[in-house]
Write an enzyme that holds these catalytic residues in place. Structure first.
Site, mmCIF file in Angstrom:
data_model
loop_
_atom_site.group_PDB
_atom_site.id
_atom_site.type_symbol
_atom_site.label_atom_id
_atom_site.label_comp_id
_atom_site.label_asym_id
_atom_site.label_seq_id
_atom_site.Cartn_x
_atom_site.Cartn_y
_atom_site.Cartn_z
ATOM 1 N N SER A 1 0.796 -1.247 0.000
ATOM 2 C CA SER A 1 0.000 0.000 0.000
ATOM 3 C C SER A 1 0.821 1.285 0.000
ATOM 4 C CB SER A 1 -0.944 0.018 1.203
ATOM 5 O OG SER A 1 -2.070 -0.754 0.919
ATOM 6 N N LYS B 1 0.251 3.349 -2.939
ATOM 7 C CA LYS B 1 -0.940 4.218 -3.061
ATOM 8 C C LYS B 1 -0.549 5.702 -3.070
ATOM 9 C CE LYS B 1 -4.352 0.939 -1.092
ATOM 10 N NZ LYS B 1 -3.755 -0.368 -1.000
ATOM 11 N N TYR C 1 -4.130 -2.787 -10.185
ATOM 12 C CA TYR C 1 -3.981 -2.523 -8.741
ATOM 13 C C TYR C 1 -2.992 -3.515 -8.111
ATOM 14 C CZ TYR C 1 -5.087 -2.544 -3.758
ATOM 15 O OH TYR C 1 -4.976 -2.514 -2.382
ATOM 16 N N TYR D 1 -4.649 3.648 7.947
ATOM 17 C CA TYR D 1 -5.998 3.067 8.077
ATOM 18 C C TYR D 1 -6.604 3.400 9.437
ATOM 19 C CZ TYR D 1 -2.934 0.391 5.054
ATOM 20 O OH TYR D 1 -1.959 0.039 4.176
ATOM 21 N N VAL E 1 1.270 -3.744 3.748
ATOM 22 C CA VAL E 1 1.285 -5.049 4.409
ATOM 23 C C VAL E 1 2.537 -5.874 4.108
ATOM 24 C CG1 VAL E 1 -1.231 -5.274 4.734
ATOM 25 C CG2 VAL E 1 -0.160 -6.166 2.643
HETATM 26 N N1 GLN Z 1 -2.311 -5.409 -1.858
HETATM 27 C C1 GLN Z 1 -2.829 -5.267 -0.538
HETATM 28 C C2 GLN Z 1 -4.337 -5.455 -0.525
HETATM 29 O O1 GLN Z 1 -5.014 -4.945 -1.362
HETATM 30 C C3 GLN Z 1 -2.449 -3.933 0.007
HETATM 31 C C4 GLN Z 1 -2.945 -3.715 1.404
HETATM 32 C C5 GLN Z 1 -1.987 -2.961 2.282
HETATM 33 O O2 GLN Z 1 -0.792 -2.905 2.071
HETATM 34 N N2 GLN Z 1 -2.530 -2.456 3.342
HETATM 35 O O3 GLN Z 1 -4.868 -6.104 0.319
#
Ligand code: GLN
Length: 304
Positions: free
Chosen positions: A63, A66, A188, A240, A258
């Protein structure tokens, strides 16, 4: 400031935590990552760097991508991005669906999955070859051409990303996804699969610490004001349902993934990236959070 000494102290103080937490095994390929990794890379705006641990080792940025995806689309269509994605903290897990239905398919912010999926949809509409464009953009921010997607990680998530698929379908039903669902999910997952080291990420985040100064590629234009806004979203939405906790404990804008990475910045001063794959229950690196808390405490740096 004796950063060498401070990083060595942090390494020592978190050592009993390394290996704790849980890797992101809902993406089968990430379940293979060893938990005993830990690294920090600090890059100051006067060009000095300090590191500890496996700071040149590549990991899945997940993420953290993003931030790059948002910046890329801002550089192309400016504030029109925010017509289809809001800028409010969600207070929910990164892959939650609950707010989307009440809020007519408009994601709370670009740093949760639903928001990034809408940004992905914009990328597909805007670029002939969005995969190439994304990589080119990240490479230009980091000043490093050796940044790549990890096919195995992308394909692994594509096979198991049922919640992301649910989100895209729900948003499509509200008219907030314009492209084919499969294409959105594929792009994505590729963006999430980018692999970088702490060192490469700290270089890529330097421009955010430097109020946008230092983007050398003239095809990219992001105003100082837009950089400020992206940084504001990092602070309020970068972690988050733990964004409040991160601001409280660490006090810097940042973004986690993650894969166990956390990139953070002190505007006007430095970028810092930590990596340790064991995650806490909110999907943020357990050791990474602690290390950054120690760093800002020991250095006395905070945006507040
Ligand atoms: N690719 C992961 C997902 O969509 C990214 C989530 C993350 O890093 N928080 O679940």
């Amino acid at each position: 400031m004796d950063y060498h000494k401070i990083l060595a102290e942090i390494n020592e103080e978190v050592s009993h935590l390394i290996g704790k937490g849980k890797v992101a095994d809902y993406i089968p390929e990430l379940a293979k990552v060893k938990k005993d990794k830990f690294a920090i890379y600090l890059l100051t705006l006067d060009g000095k760097s300090y590191e500890t641990g496996n700071s040149q080792e590549l990991f899945s940025i997940q993420s953290i991508s993003k931030v790059f995806m948002l910046a890329l689309m801002i550089s192309k269509i400016g504030k029109r991005v925010y017509k289809r994605v809001d800028v409010e903290p969600s207070g929910d897990p990164f892959n939650s669906l609950v707010q989307l239905e009440h809020e007519n398919g408009i994601p709370r912010n670009p740093f949760i999955n639903s928001g990034a999926l809408v940004i992905t949809d914009m990328m597909l509409s805007h670029f002939e070859n969005p995969k190439e464009e994304m990589l080119r953009f990240v490479r230009s921010l980091a000043g490093d051409d050796k940044i790549f997607y990890n096919e195995a990680v992308a394909q692994s998530e594509l096979r198991t990303g049922f919640k992301n698929a649910a989100m895209v379908n729900l948003m499509k039903s509200f008219g907030n996804i314009k492209n084919e669902i499969e294409d959105v999910l594929e792009l994505y997952c590729y963006c999430c699969s980018i692999e970088m080291s702490c060192c490469q990420l700290a270089k890529a985040f330097r421009v955010f610490a430097n109020h946008g100064k230092g983007v050398v590629d003239t095809r990219q234009y992001i105003s100082k004001s837009q950089f400020k806004r992206i940084t504001a979203i990092m602070l309020t939405c970068g972690f988050y349902d733990e964004a409040g906790e991160f601001a409280f404990q660490v006090g810097l804008p940042g973004k986690s993934g993650v894969g166990g990475g956390i990139a953070a910045i002190m505007p006007g001063d430095y970028s810092i990236v930590v990596w340790s794959p064991g995650l806490n229950e909110n999907g943020n690196s357990l050791v990474g959070m602690k290390a950054l808390e120690l760093f800002t405490t020991k250095t006395g740096s905070s945006i507040f």
